[in-house]
Design an enzyme around this catalytic site. Sequence first.
Site, PDB file in Angstrom:
ATOM      1  N   SER A  61       0.827  -1.547  -0.118  1.00 51.72           N
ATOM      2  CA  SER A  61       0.004   0.110   0.087  1.00 51.72           C
ATOM      3  C   SER A  61       1.163   1.492   0.089  1.00 51.72           C
ATOM      4  CB  SER A  61      -0.985   0.075   1.342  1.00 51.72           C
ATOM      5  OG  SER A  61      -0.245   0.670   2.275  1.00 51.72           O
ATOM      6  N   ASP A  62       0.358   2.389  -0.458  1.00 52.14           N
ATOM      7  CA  ASP A  62       1.074   3.638  -0.407  1.00 52.14           C
ATOM      8  C   ASP A  62       0.826   4.113   1.212  1.00 52.14           C
ATOM      9  OD1 ASP A  62       2.454   6.048  -0.970  1.00 52.14           O
ATOM     10  OD2 ASP A  62       1.470   6.053  -2.779  1.00 52.14           O
ATOM     11  N   TYR A  63       1.509   5.216   1.617  1.00 50.07           N
ATOM     12  CA  TYR A  63       1.518   5.507   2.992  1.00 50.07           C
ATOM     13  C   TYR A  63       0.180   6.016   3.290  1.00 50.07           C
ATOM     14  CZ  TYR A  63       3.844   8.276   6.802  1.00 50.07           C
ATOM     15  OH  TYR A  63       4.188   8.745   7.998  1.00 50.07           O
ATOM     16  N   GLY A  64      -0.412   5.307   4.328  1.00 52.52           N
ATOM     17  CA  GLY A  64      -1.556   5.498   5.166  1.00 52.52           C
ATOM     18  C   GLY A  64      -2.661   5.183   4.154  1.00 52.52           C
TER      19      GLY A  64
END
Length: 711
Positions: free
Chosen positions: A253-256
């Site tokens: 996943s990307d950040y958050g």
Amino acid sequence: MSLAANLIEKMTLAEKIGQLTMVTADYAVTGPVVAGDVTADLKAGKVGSLFNLFGREPARRAQRIAVEETRLGIPLFFGHDVIHGFRTIFPVPLAEAGAFEATLWRRTAAEAAAESAAAGLDLTFAPMLDIARDPRWGRGMEGPGEDPVLASRIAEAKVTGFQDDPDRGVVATAKHYVGYGASVAGRDYAAVDLSDRALHEVYLPPFRAAVAAGVGAIMPAFTDLAGLPLTAHRALIEGTLRRDWGYDGLVISDYGAIGELIPHGVAGDLPEAAALALNAGVDLDMMAYAYEKGLPEALERGLVAMETVNAAVARVLAFKERLGLFENPYRRCGDDYEEPAAVIDTRRAVAREAAEKSIVLLKTDGLTLPLPPEPGRIALIGPLADAGEDMLGAWCAAGRDTEQVSVLAGLTRKLATSVIEHCPGVSVAGTADDNSIAAAVEAARAADHIVLALGESADLSGEAASRATIALPGQQAGLAEAILALDKPVIVLLFAGRPLVLPEALDKAAALLMCWHPGSEAGSAIANILMGDVNPSAGLAVTWPRHVGQVPIHHAMRQGGRPLVVGEKYTSQYLDMSNDPAFAFGHGLSYTAFSLTEPTVEVGEAVRVRVTLANVGERSGAKTVFVFLRDPVASLARPVLELKAFEKATLRPGDEREMVFMLGRADLAFVGQNLEWTVEAGAFEVHVGFSADPAGLRTARFRLDDPERLA
């Protein structure tokens, strides 16, 4: 029993979730993320991988905790955003795309990988493969430009360069899957709404090329696609990516991003968000803590099955096994290591070459450049004439502004006997100081040659750096107007992460060089080009608009039912300006001149296009030849120009080279009404030239009667 299966059998739920959790070592918070103590989390087995941690000694400390102080001793892997270099910084990717040279793309990726591996890293969050046709979007600087064929070639080269050497390479991550570059109005993190045809024809091909090249990780985009966030897009991850393309690597996943499924409006709470992402095929949760805090309840509520958790854990463990971490957890972070000076010097030379091959000569009067061997007094004016970090650009990893070469430093080294008077005139984005502008004008008036360095600072492009105006920031246009009013030849150096809408005053410039953000060797490369030791050879990987009102703009548009007819009102046009861009895709001039013959076409198992390139000037130089295709009549309206091939050749004065391009079934195919790739019989046009500017294209026509013959 496999190593992964054996470990999974022994693991608690918390330990499984720990392997699915990636955290940053510096706990940079960009959203509603609660940071904890990374050391305590490591000891508790709550972390399976780290990013933003580099250097062998700190990596070794973290790895020792994971291997020696946790119950199962499962090693970590370490990642970082090595986008265009680690400590040695290469030109921003959009600039390097304009080199149109796969060998260079592979070399810079390989050098960045080797430097990263020497600092303890296993994985980079690159290449970014988002097609971008709106220069307002700040992250366009990070990607391959506007064309899927160009982007696919870059994808193959970058993945190969990053990964091919098992000892000195790092795992590549193709991002952001998929469509992020089409964010509405060019705003970062905004919604994306693409047709299925555009998705399959334009935005997916670079990712498929990355998978075919063996990319080890994929990162879904933050954004949604027609209402469904990519982090929860099961059809595109488990369907297209894993089932159709056979991808077996990690999905990170990307950040958050998993937590952001809640504000997206598709999850009501963290357990729902965690279940959506895991069921879609996202293996690693980066900095949302959604798996840690949400998966246990999601399991209790029946939102996700333990088999799905185990499958993701198995992929993470298999990834670590492929990296050799179970055999040697300290393979990258053992004894401290310092790269030999010769290796560093070679890498800097590659950075200089990459910068030289990425700088685009947009305009020249043919007289002012190159400068004479003894140029005399030079006025070096502008806020970016002696810039530090701004030469590196956004996403400069471990790059240091103290180790880059500014324009002033590069010219000073190159021209030891010349007088170089440096006057900033204005700051990049601040208000004007009349006295400073006056001093710059006086310096220009007294100079034999004037070099004006303008543009964006590094922080004005990149993530969260969208701009609505894309003009020169601050009072730079006023400075340019004052200098150009002297009616002396002016060489303008533009630095930016995107095409800029240029002030009218720059029409008076004798020469205009788009330098982008050229990296660690910026000043050295620019000095070599200004003095003629290097002949510019780059082109634009994007179409350059005249005005922000023209965007999104690109070369592969459809003409519609009322294409432009100059002088006829009810055709597709603006009332207040030309439809034409300032500079076409591929545009880039040289200190020499090139010619092309008319192309010839032969049709058999492939469509063979032949053309002869000649250097008809007085200097050696390199030129890229582009092959565009048009299908004038098809079951669906096709773009006026579609790039199908390109090749760069270096020729001495008087030399010529026959260039042969082979187009096969895939090159003539398009996504039909049933969303399946198809090739139709009929008449086609081949357009060959040095850019997508219709005025410079040479055309041949052929007929395809039996598409089944094509290989």
